[in-house]
Structure formats: C-alpha cells, structure tokens
Write a protein that holds these residues in place. Sequence first.
Motif, short mmCIF file in Angstrom:
data_model
loop_
_atom_site.label_atom_id
_atom_site.label_comp_id
_atom_site.label_asym_id
_atom_site.label_seq_id
_atom_site.Cartn_x
_atom_site.Cartn_y
_atom_site.Cartn_z
N ARG A 163 0.91 -1.23 0.00
CA ARG A 163 0.25 0.10 0.02
C ARG A 163 0.84 1.17 -0.14
NH1 ARG A 163 -5.11 -0.17 3.33
NH2 ARG A 163 -4.00 1.80 4.00
N HIS A 164 1.98 1.32 0.42
CA HIS A 164 2.70 2.47 0.68
C HIS A 164 4.24 2.07 0.14
CE1 HIS A 164 -0.43 4.10 3.38
NE2 HIS A 164 -0.16 2.85 3.79
N THR A 165 4.23 2.71 -1.21
CA THR A 165 5.52 2.82 -1.73
C THR A 165 6.88 3.16 -1.08
OG1 THR A 165 4.30 3.00 -4.05
CG2 THR A 165 6.80 3.56 -3.79
N ASP A 166 6.68 4.38 -0.35
CA ASP A 166 7.78 4.65 0.36
C ASP A 166 8.10 3.97 1.59
OD1 ASP A 166 5.53 5.38 1.76
OD2 ASP A 166 6.32 7.30 2.70
N VAL A 167 7.17 3.18 2.32
CA VAL A 167 7.45 2.32 3.32
C VAL A 167 8.15 0.93 2.96
CG1 VAL A 167 6.37 0.86 5.26
CG2 VAL A 167 5.51 3.25 4.76
N TYR A 168 7.72 0.64 1.70
CA TYR A 168 8.37 -0.67 1.03
C TYR A 168 9.69 -0.42 0.82
CZ TYR A 168 9.33 -3.76 -3.01
OH TYR A 168 10.09 -4.52 -3.96
#
Length: 144
Positions: A40-45
């Motif tokens: 869901r969250h590109t930056d977290v990934y």
Amino acid sequence: MPGFRDFNFKLLVIEKLMYEDRTLTPAFSIDELLRARGIRHTDVYVHENGLEFTVLDESRAYFEALEIGEELLATVDVLLVDGGNRVYYHCSPVWDGEDELFDVASLDDLDLLPNLRLVSGAQDCGIGVAFDEKLLAARGIASD
C-alpha cells in the motif's frame, strides 16, 4: 525496434514521451504496480527493503523491456534533464537527487533521435554530465 545503450538516456526519452507528451502509453506507475502486489505504501516498502539508493527491480525490468518505435522516437525534439523528472520517481520513489543514480554516461543514443533540437537543463544539474555542448552543437542540437 531500436535499442538503447544507456539506460539513463532512455529514461529521459521515456520522460518526454510517456509523462510529458503522453504518446507512449500506458504510463507506468510504480505505485499501481506495488498496490497490485498488496503493497500500500511505496515509500515504506522502499525504506523497509533498503532500496533508497537504487532503481527498483520492477521499474528497471519494465523500462528496459519497453520498446519505443522509430516513429515515436522521431517526435522527440526536446529532452529535459531535471532531477524532478517523473520517470525518476517511478524508478526510485524516494530518490533525493544527491547521487549519480540517473547520470547519463553516454550520448551514443543520440542517433535514435533524428529530430532532437534541444537538451534543456543539462548545464544546470549533475545528471547531464555527458551532454557536451560542443558535441551537441556539432549535431545541430542546442543546450541550455
């Protein structure tokens, strides 16, 4: 199909055709690709996987395999060399522009762009280091 030798040069062409002119479709979205995989969250990934300073494998595979026909290449008259290019986000979503990740190393691919007349921004940022003004001028290409 013409092949590119410099991945980062190809990204400049993709920026022009896919994200600016919108003639190379569909537009690639790293966010949509990751959402389809349940992320869901590109930056977290990116942060959780230590991918801050690299081109994501998913993006590299997509853009390397992307074929651009001669007809579309012939429409490229301007390339914008800018750390804020959208294609860079889709390659490296948290890239801060402070390294050489997207430096163009070779101008061998200029032959693929018969109508290129301007390389804009090459003198203003480090990612255009390969854009030699004299070489461009000899080909009838202006730079600023």
